[in-house]
Design an enzyme around this catalytic site. Structure first.
Site, PDB file in Angstrom:
ATOM      1  N   ASP A   1      41.322  39.619  35.175  1.00 40.27           N
ATOM      2  CA  ASP A   1      41.621  40.728  36.089  1.00 40.27           C
ATOM      3  C   ASP A   1      43.104  41.064  35.993  1.00 40.27           C
ATOM      4  O   ASP A   1      43.955  40.289  36.416  1.00 40.27           O
ATOM      5  CB  ASP A   1      41.273  40.323  37.531  1.00 40.27           C
ATOM      6  CG  ASP A   1      41.490  41.473  38.506  1.00 40.27           C
ATOM      7  OD1 ASP A   1      40.539  42.237  38.735  1.00 40.27           O
ATOM      8  OD2 ASP A   1      42.626  41.618  39.019  1.00 40.27           O
TER       9      ASP A   1
ATOM     10  N   TYR B   1      50.759  45.558  36.773  1.00 35.98           N
ATOM     11  CA  TYR B   1      51.186  44.164  36.570  1.00 35.98           C
ATOM     12  C   TYR B   1      52.120  44.053  35.354  1.00 35.98           C
ATOM     13  O   TYR B   1      52.810  43.046  35.205  1.00 35.98           O
ATOM     14  CB  TYR B   1      49.991  43.215  36.384  1.00 35.98           C
ATOM     15  CG  TYR B   1      49.028  43.121  37.557  1.00 35.98           C
ATOM     16  CD1 TYR B   1      49.331  43.690  38.794  1.00 35.98           C
ATOM     17  CD2 TYR B   1      47.811  42.459  37.425  1.00 35.98           C
ATOM     18  CE1 TYR B   1      48.431  43.612  39.855  1.00 35.98           C
ATOM     19  CE2 TYR B   1      46.914  42.371  38.489  1.00 35.98           C
ATOM     20  CZ  TYR B   1      47.225  42.959  39.694  1.00 35.98           C
ATOM     21  OH  TYR B   1      46.331  42.881  40.736  1.00 35.98           O
TER      22      TYR B   1
ATOM     23  N   LYS C   1      43.311  48.448  36.237  1.00 40.41           N
ATOM     24  CA  LYS C   1      43.333  49.324  37.422  1.00 40.41           C
ATOM     25  C   LYS C   1      44.294  50.487  37.224  1.00 40.41           C
ATOM     26  O   LYS C   1      45.346  50.333  36.594  1.00 40.41           O
ATOM     27  CB  LYS C   1      43.750  48.519  38.667  1.00 40.41           C
ATOM     28  CG  LYS C   1      43.030  47.182  38.801  1.00 40.41           C
ATOM     29  CD  LYS C   1      43.363  46.438  40.084  1.00 40.41           C
ATOM     30  CE  LYS C   1      42.804  45.013  40.044  1.00 40.41           C
ATOM     31  NZ  LYS C   1      43.733  44.015  39.515  1.00 40.41           N
TER      32      LYS C   1
ATOM     33  N   HIS D   1      43.302  51.512  42.168  1.00 33.54           N
ATOM     34  CA  HIS D   1      43.952  50.305  42.681  1.00 33.54           C
ATOM     35  C   HIS D   1      44.136  50.331  44.200  1.00 33.54           C
ATOM     36  O   HIS D   1      43.912  49.330  44.872  1.00 33.54           O
ATOM     37  CB  HIS D   1      45.298  50.137  41.966  1.00 33.54           C
ATOM     38  CG  HIS D   1      45.830  48.742  41.952  1.00 33.54           C
ATOM     39  ND1 HIS D   1      46.543  48.229  40.897  1.00 33.54           N
ATOM     40  CD2 HIS D   1      45.760  47.739  42.870  1.00 33.54           C
ATOM     41  CE1 HIS D   1      46.883  46.973  41.165  1.00 33.54           C
ATOM     42  NE2 HIS D   1      46.427  46.663  42.355  1.00 33.54           N
TER      43      HIS D   1
HETATM   44  P1  NAD Z   1      45.603  33.696  45.029  1.00 34.50           P
HETATM   45  O1  NAD Z   1      44.998  33.552  46.376  1.00 34.50           O
HETATM   46  O2  NAD Z   1      44.761  33.512  43.808  1.00 34.50           O
HETATM   47  O3  NAD Z   1      46.844  32.717  45.047  1.00 34.50           O
HETATM   48  C1  NAD Z   1      47.546  32.384  43.899  1.00 34.50           C
HETATM   49  C2  NAD Z   1      48.511  31.256  44.269  1.00 34.50           C
HETATM   50  O4  NAD Z   1      47.774  30.175  44.830  1.00 34.50           O
HETATM   51  C3  NAD Z   1      49.179  30.695  43.032  1.00 34.50           C
HETATM   52  O5  NAD Z   1      50.363  31.387  42.751  1.00 34.50           O
HETATM   53  C4  NAD Z   1      49.412  29.257  43.420  1.00 34.50           C
HETATM   54  O6  NAD Z   1      50.638  29.192  44.128  1.00 34.50           O
HETATM   55  C5  NAD Z   1      48.285  28.957  44.360  1.00 34.50           C
HETATM   56  N1  NAD Z   1      47.185  28.194  43.737  1.00 34.50           N
HETATM   57  C6  NAD Z   1      46.343  28.587  42.737  1.00 34.50           C
HETATM   58  N2  NAD Z   1      45.451  27.626  42.470  1.00 34.50           N
HETATM   59  C7  NAD Z   1      45.737  26.596  43.303  1.00 34.50           C
HETATM   60  C8  NAD Z   1      45.175  25.317  43.504  1.00 34.50           C
HETATM   61  N3  NAD Z   1      44.120  24.912  42.798  1.00 34.50           N
HETATM   62  N4  NAD Z   1      45.718  24.511  44.458  1.00 34.50           N
HETATM   63  C9  NAD Z   1      46.776  24.918  45.182  1.00 34.50           C
HETATM   64  N5  NAD Z   1      47.347  26.131  45.046  1.00 34.50           N
HETATM   65  C10 NAD Z   1      46.842  26.949  44.113  1.00 34.50           C
HETATM   66  O7  NAD Z   1      46.351  35.100  45.017  1.00 34.50           O
HETATM   67  P2  NAD Z   1      46.536  36.298  44.015  1.00 34.50           P
HETATM   68  O8  NAD Z   1      47.072  35.879  42.710  1.00 34.50           O
HETATM   69  O9  NAD Z   1      47.283  37.345  44.735  1.00 34.50           O
HETATM   70  O10 NAD Z   1      45.040  36.817  43.827  1.00 34.50           O
HETATM   71  C11 NAD Z   1      44.254  36.571  42.689  1.00 34.50           C
HETATM   72  C12 NAD Z   1      44.153  37.783  41.832  1.00 34.50           C
HETATM   73  O11 NAD Z   1      43.698  38.909  42.605  1.00 34.50           O
HETATM   74  C13 NAD Z   1      45.491  38.302  41.276  1.00 34.50           C
HETATM   75  O12 NAD Z   1      45.998  37.503  40.247  1.00 34.50           O
HETATM   76  C14 NAD Z   1      45.099  39.696  40.866  1.00 34.50           C
HETATM   77  O13 NAD Z   1      44.355  39.662  39.658  1.00 34.50           O
HETATM   78  C15 NAD Z   1      44.204  40.096  42.043  1.00 34.50           C
HETATM   79  N6  NAD Z   1      44.955  40.874  43.071  1.00 34.50           N
HETATM   80  C16 NAD Z   1      44.592  42.154  43.293  1.00 34.50           C
HETATM   81  C17 NAD Z   1      45.257  42.923  44.230  1.00 34.50           C
HETATM   82  C18 NAD Z   1      44.830  44.331  44.466  1.00 34.50           C
HETATM   83  O14 NAD Z   1      45.544  45.074  45.163  1.00 34.50           O
HETATM   84  N7  NAD Z   1      43.718  44.768  43.936  1.00 34.50           N
HETATM   85  C19 NAD Z   1      46.330  42.382  44.959  1.00 34.50           C
HETATM   86  C20 NAD Z   1      46.682  41.061  44.721  1.00 34.50           C
HETATM   87  C21 NAD Z   1      45.974  40.316  43.790  1.00 34.50           C
END
Ligand code: NAD
Length: 278
Positions: A45, A50, A75, A108
């Site tokens: 994704d 990004y 997106k 997005h």
């Molecule tokens: P997430 O909830 O996946 O959190 C990521 C963070 O959680 C990492 O940086 C790390 O610090 C921690 N983490 C990951 N695995 C872990 C584990 N096993 N144990 C402990 N901590 C851990 O948040 P995200 O990255 O914002 O969301 C995932 C994906 O969603 C993004 O990478 C992106 O692809 C998507 N996203 C989309 C939008 C949108 O507006 N559509 C916005 C934000 C994110």
């Protein structure tokens, strides 16, 4: 490791767990995505904003994995909703990714103050009809935005990708999605590490009962809700941890305890409110 797929309302299906690359720096994206593909992820994704589509594409090209075995989402960014900009934006994304189509293309954010998301959605439907994406969907759309695109275009999105985690459950949107057969994708499934989900007893207790980590318990909750998730990490051990979630199941009582973590339904938002992003 075979990751299960779930159906979409357009006849396609999507791997229920993937790898999200928000905030993975451009220079790190090829390595991170290559590692994710090695670990077994097949669903990536990304998004134009990004800034890492080229790295994602380089990792895909280097992997040798058959295109049909991969699922790629990107997106459309907010400043490209008008006129024919969406047509140019998808071509640019495909060029950077080195692909002739993506599997899922999303608007997005609705950018409601600009009042151009219905047009953007119509353009995405056209992009889908031309085969540049297999499925078309939206992201960060609230119920009024969803109602409006369906009323004005007659086309229901395949997915709505929204901030969703145990502290921010979005029940109005998930109820709408269930009624309209729209698949929910949970972004920030772990609360982006900003919200201490892992310390909450309902999460910690469920994890302990199954010999899993709190992150795995939270991801399992999403999967059992039917949501699609793509947790982000640039650390290999966490990539491995986050994919090991198909060998256990939370009980009904454990699910209910996590469901009860958001009694006010919206208290734990960690990202922006969709009405404020324009
Ligand atoms: P997430 O909830 O996946 O959190 C990521 C963070 O959680 C990492 O940086 C790390 O610090 C921690 N983490 C990951 N695995 C872990 C584990 N096993 N144990 C402990 N901590 C851990 O948040 P995200 O990255 O914002 O969301 C995932 C994906 O969603 C993004 O990478 C992106 O692809 C998507 N996203 C989309 C939008 C949108 O507006 N559509 C916005 C934000 C994110």
């Amino acid at each position: 490791m075979t990751i299960p797929t779930v159906p979409l309302n357009d006849g396609h299906s999507i791997p229920q767990l993937g790898y999200g690359v928000f905030k993975v720096p451009a220079e790190d994206a090829e390595r991170a995505v290559s590692e994710a593909l090695e670990v077994g992820y097949r669903h990536i994704d990304t998004a134009a904003i990004y800034g890492n589509e080229e790295g994602v594409g380089a990792a895909i090209a280097a992997s040798g994995i058959a295109r049909d075995d991969l699922y790629v989402t990107t997106k459309l960014w907010n400043d490209r909703h008008d006129g024919d900009e969406p047509d140019r934006a998808i071509e640019e994304s495909l060029g950077k990714l080195g692909l002739d189509h993506v599997d899922l293309y999303l608007v997005h954010w609705p950018t409601p103050a600009r009042d151009n998301y219905v047009h953007a959605w119509e353009k995405l439907v056209g992009i889908r009809d031309r085969g540049l994406t297999r499925s078309a969907g939206v992201s960060n759309f609230l119920v009024p935005h969803l109602d409006r695109i369906v009323a004005e275009t007659g086309v229901t999105p395949a997915v709505n990708q929204i901030e969703l985690h145990p502290a921010h459950q979005r029940r109005d949107i998930t109820t709408w999605a269930a009624e309209h057969d729209v698949r929910i994708e949970s972004w920030g499934p772990l609360g982006q590490g900003k919200y201490d989900l892992f310390g909450l007893p309902a999460v910690a207790d469920a994890a302990e009962a199954h010999g899993k980590t709190p992150a795995q318990a939270v991801l399992r909750w999403h999967l059992q809700k039917g949501f699609v998730v793509f947790p982000k990490s640039v650390r290999r051990e966490r990539l491995e941890e986050n994919i090991q979630v198909f060998d256990f199941a939370l009980t009904d009582a454990e699910m209910a305890a996590i469901d009860a973590l958001d009694p006010l339904d919206g208290s734990g938002r960690v990202g922006s409110h969709p009405d404020d992003v324009n």
